[in-house]
Design an enzyme around this catalytic site. Structure first.
Site, PDB file in Angstrom:
ATOM      1  N   ALA A  20       0.814  -1.225   0.000  1.00 32.35           N
ATOM      2  CA  ALA A  20       0.000   0.000   0.000  1.00 32.35           C
ATOM      3  C   ALA A  20       0.846   1.273   0.000  1.00 32.35           C
ATOM      4  O   ALA A  20       0.733   2.104  -0.920  1.00 32.35           O
ATOM      5  CB  ALA A  20      -0.925  -0.027   1.223  1.00 32.35           C
ATOM      6  N   ALA A  21       1.687   1.435   1.011  1.00 32.09           N
ATOM      7  CA  ALA A  21       2.438   2.693   1.119  1.00 32.09           C
ATOM      8  C   ALA A  21       3.474   2.799  -0.003  1.00 32.09           C
ATOM      9  O   ALA A  21       3.577   3.835  -0.673  1.00 32.09           O
ATOM     10  CB  ALA A  21       3.114   2.791   2.484  1.00 32.09           C
ATOM     11  N   GLU A  44      10.309  -5.738  -3.619  1.00 35.80           N
ATOM     12  CA  GLU A  44       9.278  -6.420  -2.821  1.00 35.80           C
ATOM     13  C   GLU A  44       9.717  -7.872  -2.645  1.00 35.80           C
ATOM     14  O   GLU A  44       9.940  -8.573  -3.619  1.00 35.80           O
ATOM     15  CB  GLU A  44       7.921  -6.341  -3.536  1.00 35.80           C
ATOM     16  CG  GLU A  44       6.841  -7.262  -2.991  1.00 35.80           C
ATOM     17  CD  GLU A  44       6.608  -7.139  -1.481  1.00 35.80           C
ATOM     18  OE1 GLU A  44       6.383  -6.026  -1.000  1.00 35.80           O
ATOM     19  OE2 GLU A  44       6.679  -8.181  -0.786  1.00 35.80           O
ATOM     20  N   CYS A  54      -6.423  -6.349   3.871  1.00 34.62           N
ATOM     21  CA  CYS A  54      -7.716  -6.118   4.554  1.00 34.62           C
ATOM     22  C   CYS A  54      -8.789  -7.073   4.042  1.00 34.62           C
ATOM     23  O   CYS A  54      -9.754  -7.374   4.740  1.00 34.62           O
ATOM     24  CB  CYS A  54      -8.192  -4.686   4.320  1.00 34.62           C
ATOM     25  SG  CYS A  54      -6.916  -3.442   4.547  1.00 34.62           S
ATOM     26  N   ARG A  81       3.965   1.165 -16.287  1.00 32.87           N
ATOM     27  CA  ARG A  81       4.063   2.604 -15.989  1.00 32.87           C
ATOM     28  C   ARG A  81       5.501   2.990 -15.632  1.00 32.87           C
ATOM     29  O   ARG A  81       5.752   3.929 -14.877  1.00 32.87           O
ATOM     30  CB  ARG A  81       3.100   2.954 -14.859  1.00 32.87           C
ATOM     31  CG  ARG A  81       1.668   2.558 -15.212  1.00 32.87           C
ATOM     32  CD  ARG A  81       0.673   2.960 -14.177  1.00 32.87           C
ATOM     33  NE  ARG A  81       0.480   4.398 -14.181  1.00 32.87           N
ATOM     34  CZ  ARG A  81       0.535   5.153 -13.093  1.00 32.87           C
ATOM     35  NH1 ARG A  81       0.779   4.621 -11.925  1.00 32.87           N
ATOM     36  NH2 ARG A  81       0.351   6.442 -13.183  1.00 32.87           N
ATOM     37  N   TYR A 439     -31.696  13.033   7.636  1.00 30.86           N
ATOM     38  CA  TYR A 439     -32.668  12.192   8.348  1.00 30.86           C
ATOM     39  C   TYR A 439     -33.820  11.792   7.437  1.00 30.86           C
ATOM     40  O   TYR A 439     -34.399  12.629   6.734  1.00 30.86           O
ATOM     41  CB  TYR A 439     -33.240  12.926   9.569  1.00 30.86           C
ATOM     42  CG  TYR A 439     -34.573  12.326   9.998  1.00 30.86           C
ATOM     43  CD1 TYR A 439     -34.626  11.032  10.534  1.00 30.86           C
ATOM     44  CD2 TYR A 439     -35.768  13.011   9.811  1.00 30.86           C
ATOM     45  CE1 TYR A 439     -35.835  10.444  10.872  1.00 30.86           C
ATOM     46  CE2 TYR A 439     -36.997  12.438  10.154  1.00 30.86           C
ATOM     47  CZ  TYR A 439     -37.013  11.147  10.678  1.00 30.86           C
ATOM     48  OH  TYR A 439     -38.215  10.566  10.993  1.00 30.86           O
ATOM     49  N   TRP A 447     -33.303  12.008  15.698  1.00 31.01           N
ATOM     50  CA  TRP A 447     -32.000  12.348  16.286  1.00 31.01           C
ATOM     51  C   TRP A 447     -31.060  11.185  15.992  1.00 31.01           C
ATOM     52  O   TRP A 447     -31.296  10.077  16.474  1.00 31.01           O
ATOM     53  CB  TRP A 447     -32.118  12.528  17.805  1.00 31.01           C
ATOM     54  CG  TRP A 447     -32.691  13.853  18.204  1.00 31.01           C
ATOM     55  CD1 TRP A 447     -34.005  14.149  18.396  1.00 31.01           C
ATOM     56  CD2 TRP A 447     -31.960  15.053  18.444  1.00 31.01           C
ATOM     57  NE1 TRP A 447     -34.134  15.457  18.742  1.00 31.01           N
ATOM     58  CE2 TRP A 447     -32.896  16.052  18.789  1.00 31.01           C
ATOM     59  CE3 TRP A 447     -30.603  15.405  18.406  1.00 31.01           C
ATOM     60  CZ2 TRP A 447     -32.533  17.357  19.088  1.00 31.01           C
ATOM     61  CZ3 TRP A 447     -30.238  16.699  18.713  1.00 31.01           C
ATOM     62  CH2 TRP A 447     -31.202  17.669  19.048  1.00 31.01           C
TER      63      TRP A 447
END
Ligand SMILES: Cc1cc2nc3c(=O)[nH]c(=O)nc-3n(C[C@H](O)[C@H](O)[C@H](O)COP(=O)(O)OP(=O)(O)OC[C@H]3O[C@@H](n4cnc5c(N)ncnc54)[C@H](O)[C@@H]3O)c2cc1C
Length: 465
Positions: A20-21, A44, A54, A81, A439, A447
């Protein structure tokens, strides 16, 4: 081979860690600077890049039919890329003085040095593995990587028994408990804490505990695993604690992670109390102009407590990557910090939290009032309105919101985002009471439950001020 001399005029950005990072950083830098200006080399050690850990619980459960759906961008797409991505290649040393990294081909063992002008450290986190007998036995699985997920699925396909023990009751533990229930296993969760979900206060964790028992999960709290017992075939057969043994045909470990910063430590880079790298607001490693770090290997600023913390979440890792890529690509971006928002679920129970727990507030000397309210996800008269509990902490005297925890059913979890925004904006609970939220009966009571809690907290603060 030493590649130090292979560099021409263009700069070289080296990225360690291809998830991810790391790959967000590489992609963002590439968006800003073309290959003629910036060469990007990413290392990697695993088989995959840009994958969603996840999603592993939902792949194991069968909700997500195959692994490839968890891969956001393949190695081929990155290479197309102009990112020179080297899979199965582990960086074994960072030489800060000479601006180079040493990498080893995991399969052949061949080593080489690669020089860098700019370096990104995105090595993630390492799962905690206590040194206990039987920990490495067949049938004992972590779920950190796609390879781990595949190994667990292979075991499930081979194993005839239907008893699963999950060790740990953080969000990964409870998500894996759900996965194993969905696969038809009898599930026992063995947990060291007083209640599951230690990211909640124990009174809210207790609600999760009761709900999990209602799902047929056996919950064993305040239990320390002492060893994993194996059968004659060497396969795991039970999890032992000081008090009892729990038969297991498969064991899933979800006992937390630590920042993976062994390379950074050896290179003398600054680490915080948790062992995570320390960065400035632009995710630059403190004291190092040309090195950035992000994701699970860094500490982040907690905007509510003002302290540095290690909060390993994909949502932060992706944002860090964007910021790093912008800066390494010659632009400018900063990461302000986090308020500690997280959401997860076990079967139909949604669990959410943001901000400080009671013990976090006490630790930093903040005095607070706390309220807990019961409400429903929709207007009480509307079909399928389900109960939800909201706990809210607000600072004494000022009424500043400090934290929110929610346990409920469909529609409960993501309500925490209202509180995350309020926390980020530094709102008081009084101000939250007047927020103009949407609402209609199918969506909420008139509420919203978060506002019911805010109103109650505001009343309590006024009474004590
Ligand atoms: C089962 C599970 C469920 C999760 N669910 C959620 C969720 O619902 N929401 C959420 O926000 N987060 C979730 N997370 C956390 C999220 O996956 C992580 O926070 C995120 O992956 C961190 O990204 P990262 O790039 O920092 O690190 P990682 O994803 O760990 O990637 C680091 C990469 O670096 C590589 N690497 C490490 N050292 C080296 C080296 N020396 N040389 C070469 N490569 C190296 C590793 O192989 C790894 O691929 C979950 C995690 C798991 C395991």
């Amino acid at each position: 081979m030493d590649m130090s001399d292979a560099q021409g005029a263009r700069e070289r950005l080296v990225v360690i860690g291809g998830d991810a990072a790391g790959m967000s950083a590489a992609s963002q830098a590439r968006r800003l600077r073309g290959p003629d200006e910036l060469e990007i080399v990413a290392f990697e050690r695993g088989h995959f890049t840009s994958y969603s850990a996840c999603g592993i619980p939902y792949w194991v459960s069968g909700d997500v039919p195959d692994r490839d759906r968890l891969i956001a961008r393949t190695a081929g797409e990155h290479r197309a890329r102009d990112i020179d991505l080297r899979l199965r290649t582990e960086v074994t040393e960072i030489d800060v003085d000479r601006g180079r990294v040493r990498a080893r081909d995991v399969d052949s063992g061949a080593e080489s040095w690669t020089s860098y002008d700019k370096l990104v450290i995105a090595t993630g986190a390492r799962p905690v593995r206590p040194d206990l007998p039987g920990m490495d036995a067949p049938g004992v699985h972590g779920v950190q990587t796609l390879d781990d997920g595949q190994a667990l699925l292979d075991t499930l396909a081979r194993t005839r028994g239907r008893r699963a023990v999950v060790v740990g009751a953080g969000y990964i533990g409870v998500e894996m408990a759900e996965a194993m229930i969905k696969r038809g296993y009898e599930v026992t969760v063995v947990n060291r804490g007083k209640e599951p979900m230690a990211t909640l206060d124990p009174d809210m964790g207790r609600l999760v505990h009761r709900a999990m028992e209602g799902m047929g999960i056996t919950m064993v709290n305040e239990a320390e695993v002492t060893k994993l017992l194996t059968g004659d075939d060497g396969h795991v057969r039970a999890v032992a604690t000081e008090r009892a043994e729990y038969p297991a045909d498969v064991v899933v470990l979800g006992i937390g992670v630590r920042p993976e910063t062994s390379l950074a430590r050896a290179a003398g880079l600054p680490l915080g109390d948790s062992g995570g790298l320390l960065t400035d607001r632009s995710m630059r490693v403190r004291g190092h102009e040309n090195i950035w770090a992000g994701g699970d290997c860094v500490e982040v600023l907690d905007l509510v407590s003002g302290q540095q913390r290690h909060i390993p979440l994909g949502t932060h890792a992706n944002k860090h990557g964007q910021i790093i890529g912008a800066n390494a690509g010659g632009g400018y971006a900063t990461f302000p910090g986090v308020v500690g928002t997280a959401v997860s679920k076990v079967c139909d129970l949604e669990i959410a939290r943001t901000g400080l727990r009671e013990k976090d507030a006490l630790r930093v000397g903040l005095r607070f009032e706390s309220v807990t309210i019961e409400s429903t996800s929709r207007a009480g008269y509307y079909p399928n309105a389900s109960p939800m509990t909201v706990k809210m902490l607000a600072e004494l005297r000022t009424g500043r919101l400090l934290g929110v925890q929610i346990v409920g059913h469909e529609g409960a979890g993501k309500r925490v985002d209202i509180a995350a925004v309020a926390l980020t904006a530094g709102m008081t609970v009084d101000r939250m009471t007047a927020l103009d939220l949407g609402y209609a009966p199918p969506f909420s009571p008139v509420w919203d439950p978060v506002q019911v809690a805010a109103r109650k907290a505001a009343t309590k603060i006024r009474a004590t001020s």
